[in-house]
Design an enzyme around this catalytic site. Sequence first.
Site, PDB file in Angstrom:
ATOM      1  N   ASP A  92       0.863  -1.171   0.000  1.00  0.00           N
ATOM      2  CA  ASP A  92       0.000   0.000   0.000  1.00  0.00           C
ATOM      3  C   ASP A  92       0.906   1.230   0.000  1.00  0.00           C
ATOM      4  O   ASP A  92       2.116   1.117   0.138  1.00  0.00           O
ATOM      5  CB  ASP A  92      -0.955  -0.028   1.186  1.00  0.00           C
ATOM      6  CG  ASP A  92      -0.230   0.127   2.493  1.00  0.00           C
ATOM      7  OD1 ASP A  92       1.008   0.289   2.475  1.00  0.00           O
ATOM      8  OD2 ASP A  92      -0.873   0.102   3.541  1.00  0.00           O
ATOM      9  N   ASP A 265      -8.253  -7.435   0.415  1.00  0.00           N
ATOM     10  CA  ASP A 265      -7.261  -7.675   1.467  1.00  0.00           C
ATOM     11  C   ASP A 265      -7.868  -7.225   2.777  1.00  0.00           C
ATOM     12  O   ASP A 265      -8.739  -6.344   2.787  1.00  0.00           O
ATOM     13  CB  ASP A 265      -5.995  -6.837   1.247  1.00  0.00           C
ATOM     14  CG  ASP A 265      -6.198  -5.406   1.727  1.00  0.00           C
ATOM     15  OD1 ASP A 265      -6.861  -4.644   1.011  1.00  0.00           O
ATOM     16  OD2 ASP A 265      -5.736  -5.065   2.828  1.00  0.00           O
ATOM     17  N   CYS A 303     -12.962 -28.705   6.614  1.00  0.00           N
ATOM     18  CA  CYS A 303     -11.869 -27.787   6.249  1.00  0.00           C
ATOM     19  C   CYS A 303     -10.576 -28.592   6.137  1.00  0.00           C
ATOM     20  O   CYS A 303     -10.303 -29.464   6.965  1.00  0.00           O
ATOM     21  CB  CYS A 303     -11.715 -26.686   7.295  1.00  0.00           C
ATOM     22  SG  CYS A 303     -10.326 -25.584   6.943  1.00  0.00           S
ATOM     23  N   CYS A 305      -7.483 -27.333   6.257  1.00  0.00           N
ATOM     24  CA  CYS A 305      -6.304 -26.584   6.718  1.00  0.00           C
ATOM     25  C   CYS A 305      -5.523 -27.388   7.754  1.00  0.00           C
ATOM     26  O   CYS A 305      -6.014 -28.372   8.311  1.00  0.00           O
ATOM     27  CB  CYS A 305      -6.721 -25.229   7.296  1.00  0.00           C
ATOM     28  SG  CYS A 305      -7.222 -25.257   9.020  1.00  0.00           S
ATOM     29  N   CYS A 308      -7.384 -27.703  11.139  1.00  0.00           N
ATOM     30  CA  CYS A 308      -8.532 -28.620  11.183  1.00  0.00           C
ATOM     31  C   CYS A 308      -8.128 -30.071  10.920  1.00  0.00           C
ATOM     32  O   CYS A 308      -8.801 -30.989  11.376  1.00  0.00           O
ATOM     33  CB  CYS A 308      -9.600 -28.164  10.189  1.00  0.00           C
ATOM     34  SG  CYS A 308     -10.329 -26.580  10.671  1.00  0.00           S
ATOM     35  N   HIS A 334      -6.342 -21.254   9.912  1.00  0.00           N
ATOM     36  CA  HIS A 334      -7.704 -21.653   9.548  1.00  0.00           C
ATOM     37  C   HIS A 334      -8.458 -20.509   8.862  1.00  0.00           C
ATOM     38  O   HIS A 334      -9.096 -20.708   7.823  1.00  0.00           O
ATOM     39  CB  HIS A 334      -8.509 -22.129  10.766  1.00  0.00           C
ATOM     40  CG  HIS A 334      -9.958 -22.265  10.424  1.00  0.00           C
ATOM     41  ND1 HIS A 334     -10.454 -23.354   9.742  1.00  0.00           N
ATOM     42  CD2 HIS A 334     -11.000 -21.389  10.575  1.00  0.00           C
ATOM     43  CE1 HIS A 334     -11.751 -23.157   9.502  1.00  0.00           C
ATOM     44  NE2 HIS A 334     -12.100 -21.976   9.998  1.00  0.00           N
TER      45      HIS A 334
HETATM   46 ZN   LIG Z   1      -9.534 -25.137   9.055  1.00  0.00          ZN
END
Ligand SMILES: [Zn+2]
Length: 372
Positions: A92, A265, A303, A305, A308, A334
């Site tokens: 930015d 973002d 999920c 990730c 998880c 996550h």
């Molecule tokens: Zn997750």
Amino acid sequence: MFKYEVIKVCKQSGARIGRLYTPHGVIETPVFMPVGTKATVKSLSPEEVAEAGSQILLANTYHLYLRPGHETVRAAGGLHKFMNWSKPILTDSGGFQVFSLSATRKVTDDGVKFSSFIDGSHHFMTPEKSMEIQMALGSDIVMAFDECTAAGVDFKTAESAMSRTAAWLERSYRSMTSSDQMLFPIIQGNMYPELRIESIKRSLPFARCGIAVGGLSVGEPKPVMYEMLDVLREYYPENMPRYLMGVGSADCIVEGVVRGIDMFDCVLPTRTARNGTAMTFNGTLTIRNAEYKEDFTPVEEGCDCYCCRNYTRAYVRHLINTDEIFGGRLLSIHNIRFLHRLVAKIKEAIYADRLLDFRNEIMENLCRKNNS
Ligand SMILES: [Zn+2]
């Protein structure tokens, strides 16, 4: 080196899927970009951020200018090398932080005099200075230096900031001499449709491969933000991505894509993660709550990730409640992964020409606040 191609337009909504080519790789849009303010996504390694599915990171000109100093980053070989991130980076311009963080500031047509929030030292930021810093950082996408106003300022104030932003854009454009970096103009105009339209018209001559919408999500109600996006929609060029700055809640991403936005973002997923909030397709979970004490299921069923796959709500709750750093790390992974999964579902709906149906199906669940 920069090119944007649209590869699919949703027949129902007009939302797009596209590819933005940069010197550090291709970004598929729509895209959510995690924020690494001080050249790090708080508490995560670049490998973890990439594994969660991130294609591009944001870094912050204002913070890196103050510490460690852009010359230090230049000496390190640029931001990519300094922080060990080989994919694209967007910086930015520092404008927003100069206005929101500085203890004191004085704005003139030349630039902004401000004092550092760290030690009170005095600085003068100009469009030329912002470009010099961003060139030293070596980001792929560079943002023009703009003046952002708070929600609710009067027309005259908004108009003067919009005009100044247009003048600063031209100065940013002229001083941006690096050929492997792309400047994005920023549309301002607060919540005044006529100022938004004038701002985009004055920005377009300087937009080569991308344009940004700034000054939204600054305290106005969401319907007002959506109205501003609707106003701008017919003025965007088709052949470049549109970036809605500082927006990253699940519902706003869906509503943004529906309104033709391609890039987002926000610090929200990682900031709320460190406070113990998990973002899910079923709304937000306050993981501190007692009901998760013996909940040995993943934070979000289905999920993929790292959090998880390996840990339970009960464990993450224990870490958050005992102020263990690992808890915030797990939820940050996550939440970032969640937004990438959300975008993947948005893309599926675009491919199937049913994004408006998808929005209607998902919105109520996305906005649910579980036990908070
Ligand atoms: Zn997750």
